[in-house]
Write an enzyme that holds these catalytic residues in place. Structure first.
Site, PDB file in Angstrom:
ATOM      1  N   VAL A   1       3.296  -5.717   3.037  1.00 23.84           N
ATOM      2  CA  VAL A   1       2.996  -6.759   4.012  1.00 23.84           C
ATOM      3  C   VAL A   1       3.464  -8.100   3.459  1.00 23.84           C
ATOM      4  O   VAL A   1       3.147  -8.466   2.316  1.00 23.84           O
ATOM      5  CB  VAL A   1       1.494  -6.813   4.339  1.00 23.84           C
ATOM      6  CG1 VAL A   1       1.215  -7.881   5.394  1.00 23.84           C
ATOM      7  CG2 VAL A   1       1.006  -5.457   4.834  1.00 23.84           C
TER       8      VAL A   1
ATOM      9  N   GLY B   1       0.823  -1.199   0.000  1.00 21.70           N
ATOM     10  CA  GLY B   1       0.000   0.000   0.000  1.00 21.70           C
ATOM     11  C   GLY B   1       0.854   1.244   0.000  1.00 21.70           C
ATOM     12  O   GLY B   1       2.078   1.190  -0.206  1.00 21.70           O
ATOM     13  N   GLY B   2       0.231   2.377   0.278  1.00 20.81           N
ATOM     14  CA  GLY B   2       0.945   3.640   0.217  1.00 20.81           C
ATOM     15  C   GLY B   2       2.014   3.784   1.279  1.00 20.81           C
ATOM     16  O   GLY B   2       3.009   4.482   1.085  1.00 20.81           O
ATOM     17  N   MET B   3       1.819   3.118   2.442  1.00 21.35           N
ATOM     18  CA  MET B   3       2.748   3.287   3.552  1.00 21.35           C
ATOM     19  C   MET B   3       3.738   2.139   3.697  1.00 21.35           C
ATOM     20  O   MET B   3       4.803   2.318   4.292  1.00 21.35           O
ATOM     21  CB  MET B   3       1.968   3.420   4.868  1.00 21.35           C
ATOM     22  CG  MET B   3       1.070   4.640   4.915  1.00 21.35           C
ATOM     23  SD  MET B   3       2.002   6.180   4.804  1.00 21.35           S
ATOM     24  CE  MET B   3       0.666   7.384   4.892  1.00 21.35           C
TER      25      MET B   3
ATOM     26  N   ASP C   1     -10.336   4.284  10.920  1.00 28.71           N
ATOM     27  CA  ASP C   1     -10.238   3.917   9.502  1.00 28.71           C
ATOM     28  C   ASP C   1     -10.927   2.582   9.258  1.00 28.71           C
ATOM     29  O   ASP C   1     -10.390   1.702   8.594  1.00 28.71           O
ATOM     30  CB  ASP C   1      -8.772   3.850   9.066  1.00 28.71           C
ATOM     31  CG  ASP C   1      -8.615   3.904   7.537  1.00 28.71           C
ATOM     32  OD1 ASP C   1      -9.572   4.365   6.858  1.00 28.71           O
ATOM     33  OD2 ASP C   1      -7.552   3.496   7.032  1.00 28.71           O
TER      34      ASP C   1
ATOM     35  N   LYS D   1       4.376  -6.133   8.481  1.00 27.04           N
ATOM     36  CA  LYS D   1       4.201  -4.875   7.756  1.00 27.04           C
ATOM     37  C   LYS D   1       5.520  -4.115   7.796  1.00 27.04           C
ATOM     38  O   LYS D   1       5.984  -3.715   8.866  1.00 27.04           O
ATOM     39  CB  LYS D   1       3.085  -4.055   8.419  1.00 27.04           C
ATOM     40  CG  LYS D   1       2.796  -2.724   7.750  1.00 27.04           C
ATOM     41  CD  LYS D   1       1.637  -2.033   8.479  1.00 27.04           C
ATOM     42  CE  LYS D   1       1.247  -0.726   7.818  1.00 27.04           C
ATOM     43  NZ  LYS D   1       0.098  -0.098   8.502  1.00 27.04           N
TER      44      LYS D   1
END
Length: 747
Positions: free
Chosen positions: A28, A23-25, A136, A42
């Protein structure tokens, strides 16, 4: 998917097997522990490693995930937020996300949709009870595991008592599933922001689209703040609940505890989209009452073991806690206020801390124990006063009789031979989380009764005495409620020989009564400026006390112990204990406590053991080799911690030395219970593992026997042993029994 060129071979000593997603951050990966357990790691993208603000947020994510690791989330296994490239390892949860499931198979309906709604509400309840706001909640952050939905990714969560980072101009979240206040004033969001997000998730799950969908994120955000939701395709029974979740104002929405009760009132088949006739749904009646602002006077609530989202200071020396808003069910106040952490331990006999925690030789049954005459395996469900109550029974054996209580049941008598029921006394109201049976004497059973929503002026909670033979109520007395804040245990009443010791309704003194007659034998005020809870220790009783200031601040760091004479109620001289600490059992006549380890306000486990000698008043301390997270307990002179991922560790209470450690397949297990030559640990699904007390070698494991989550940390043991018969309490007041030498086949 397989690893790519440039992917690391291992992270933090965990060999990587596959790439699960990116993902953006961060990315995983699937990895394995040394024992072979799968974990998801992660790894934060390198470009963020040097961003101080991001590192702060990642540390908060790790702390939040550790704080809420429980039945409905991915438990943190390891983390290195200060590493050159930060990472966090959590339990790997097998299953598709809600987004993937709906994309492949379409919307959910009927019982499947109801189960999802209840599971997510239970997840929010546990998240909020430890003072965390997720912020979220969206379809890609819900994994549909075989044991129920799990909420993942706490990347933008925060503790309810923390300020958010200064991020002027940034709105972080996913607009279709964000609350109005999150879009307008993200600094001020509280737990009911998550309830709004859950409402949007339920609409998405039922229809395949959100209630505020528009052509652009900007229009979606506008509709979230200003427009009414689109709910026409939502089943009418569920729609009534969703409407309350999607109120534009946070105070107009139910809490997670209140929402859970509403969802459990829904029929198993949610039906179609037609609005039901008036009076057809008790859930709709309750919501209508809420929106009409019906007058109600909430009862003072109990302080939880961690900071609540909406603290309030009690008057006249009453403990601080939360009060429900006007119009909601007042009886829920107690359930809202008591944290799941430290969940209750039923005092089945003096000295019991939830698993036969006595001196050596006090185990429940010897290895050569026999089955009750005529025993055959059986399974029963005990209905309480309200089928919507999300709680479970706990039992104690007296010969061939089982006495059980908890949830909507004050007490019930069941035959250990065949599961037949002699009598049941029901509780009409919603119970305090983790509060089950008080205990039993030779002729009396003692349980808890909670006031009905229809009797708001009655005592919110009582200890009730029941005749063991006839099921006739003998007497009752209103009971106080502050033990969780003082001891980490939900235990305001204990059986001591033929008496029961309670905390009075004003939380100011101990009261002892003859268990059968109810005659008061003594009353002892708490030491000035303190609040106390009874702690059984073999043949002795202790009072564990904390100052009003520490209880009100929900930070009991300096507890004091007093011996409490069972005959007269006289308090001995004070013994100061380095805290925070939780009592777990008895060793050679001494009270054993585990010292709690906190990171900020988050309880991450136990890092020391303290032993109090009541004769010399001497306290000996031993450090543990590491911090052990999970559910503590004690049996036959050994301390056990059962981790959320199924790891059971045995510790010497005198030295803190690890005796053995064993990975089991039973996640979220509570225990231990000793009997028939084994130690038993069980989860809310009814899955049981039997271990050898000597070295932890697994003897056998059963498959899940009931539909439910694996269970949360700090819960009291679910296993009772009657001779060679093992009786297990599982979700939804399910009881089942089998021969310890012939357990149900696994697989």
């Amino acid at each position: 998917m397989s690893l790519r060129g440039g992917d690391p071979a291992e992270i933090g000593g965990y060999p990587l097997e596959a790439r699960l997603g990116s993902g953006g951050m961060g990315t995983v990966f699937l990895a394995r522990t040394s024992s072979g357990r799968p974990v998801a790691i992660k790894l934060i993208h390198q470009q963020f490693a040097g961003d101080d603000e991001f590192r702060i947020r990642f540390r908060q994510e790790v702390a939040a995930a550790r704080r809420v690791s429980g039945a409905f989330t991915a438990a943190v296994v390891d983390a290195a937020p200060e590493a050159e490239q930060p990472w966090m390892a959590t339990t790997y949860i097998e299953g598709n996300t809600l987004a993937q499931h709906i994309a492949a198979k379409g919307p959910l309906d009927g019982a499947e949709l109801r189960r999802l709604a209840i599971g997510l509400a239970e997840a929010l309840r546990d998240i909020h009870r430890v003072g965390v706001v997720h912020r979220d909640l969206k379809p890609s952050n819900v994994v549909l595991s075989p044991e129920g939905p799990r909420v993942i990714d706490f990347g933008i969560s925060r503790a309810a008592d923390q300020q958010t980072l200064t991020m002027t101009g940034r709105v972080i979240g996913t607009p279709p599933f964000m609350s109005p206040e999150q879009l307008q004033a993200p600094r001020g969001v509280g737990p009911r922001s998550d309830v709004f997000s859950l409402g949007t998730l339920l609409v998405y799950s039922a229809t395949g689209h959100g209630p505020f969908d528009a052509d652009s994120p900007y229009m979606t955000a506008y509709q979230v703040v200003h427009e009414e939701p689109s709910l026409g395709a939502v089943p009418a029974a569920l729609r009534a609940v969703v409407e309350s979740c999607l109120d534009k104002e946070p105070e107009g929405r139910p809490s997670a505890d209140e929402l859970l009760v509403l969802l459990r009132d829904l029929p198993s088949d949610l039906g179609g989209t037609e609005v039901p006739a008036a009076g057809a749904s008790r859930t709709r009646d309750m919501i209508t009452q809420h929106h009409s602002g019906a007058e109600a006077t909430p009862s003072p609530a109990t302080p939880s073991a961690t900071a609540p989202a909406e603290p309030e200071t009690g008057s006249n020396g009453a403990p601080a806690g939360r009060r429900l808003r006007r119009g909601w069910r007042p009886v829920l106040a107690a359930a809202v206020a008591v944290a799941a952490i430290g969940g209750g331990v039923a005092a089945l006999k003096t000295g019991s801390f939830g698993g036969g925690g006595g001196d050596k030789g006090d185990s429940v049954a010897a290895p050569a124990a026999a089955l009750p005459d005529g025993f055959e395996p059986w399974r029963r469900t005990v209905q309480g006063g309200d089928e919507g109550i999300p709680d479970e029974l706990r039992c104690v054996a007296r010969g061939d009789a089982l006495f059980c209580g908890g949830g909507g049941v004050v007490a019930t008598r069941i035959s250990a031979v065949d599961g037949s029921r002699a009598w049941t006394v029901k509780s009409p109201g919603v119970p305090v989380q983790g509060m089950h049976l008080v205990g039993a004497t030779d002729d009396t059973v003692l349980g808890h009764r909670f006031a009905s929503q229809d009797a708001p002026q009655g005592p919110p909670r009582e200890v009730v005495a029941i005749d063991a033979d006839s099921g006739r109520e003998l007497w009752s007395v209103e009971s106080g409620a502050q033990s969780t804040a003082v001891t980490g245990r939900t235990q305001d009443a204990v059986v001591a020989g033929s008496a029961v010791v309670t905390v009075d309704a004003s939380n100011s003194r101990f009261e002892a009564r003859d268990a059968h007659s109810g005659e008061v034998t003594w009353k002892t005020p708490f030491p000035a400026g303190t609040q106390c809870a009874p702690v059984p220790a073999g043949p002795r009783l202790f009072a564990m006390c904390a100052t009003d200031a520490e209880v009100d601040a929900l930070e009991v760091r300096h507890p004091t112990l007093y011996t409490l004479d069972r005959a007269s109620g006289t308090l001995g001289r004070p013994v100061a204990v380095d805290g925070p600490a939780t009592p777990v059992g008895v060793d050679k006549g001494g009270l054993v406590l585990l010292q709690e380890h906190f990171e900020g306000t988050a309880l991450t486990g136990y890092d020391g053991v303290a032993r109090v000698d009541p004769a010399s008043r001497k306290v000996t301390y031993s450090r543990l080799a590491r911090t052990y997270g999970g559910t503590p307990g004690m049996a036959d002179g050994t301390v056990y911690v059962s981790g959320q991922t199924g790891l059971v560790t045995a510790l010497d209470p005198a030295t803190g030395r690890k005796k053995w450690s064993r990975q089991t397949p039973v996640e979220g297990a509570s225990g231990p219970v000793a009997g028939a030559g084994a130690l038993y640990f069980s989860s809310a699904t009814g899955r049981v593992v039997a271990l050898s007390p000597h070295d932890g070698e697994p003897l056998w494991t059963t498959d899940p026997q009931a539909e439910g989550s694996s269970g949360g940390e700090g819960e009291s043991p679910r296993v009772t042993v009657a001779g060679r018969a093992v009786i297990v309490a599982a979700a939804d007041n399910t009881l089942f029994a089998f021969d310890a030498q012939n357990p149900p086949e696994s697989g």
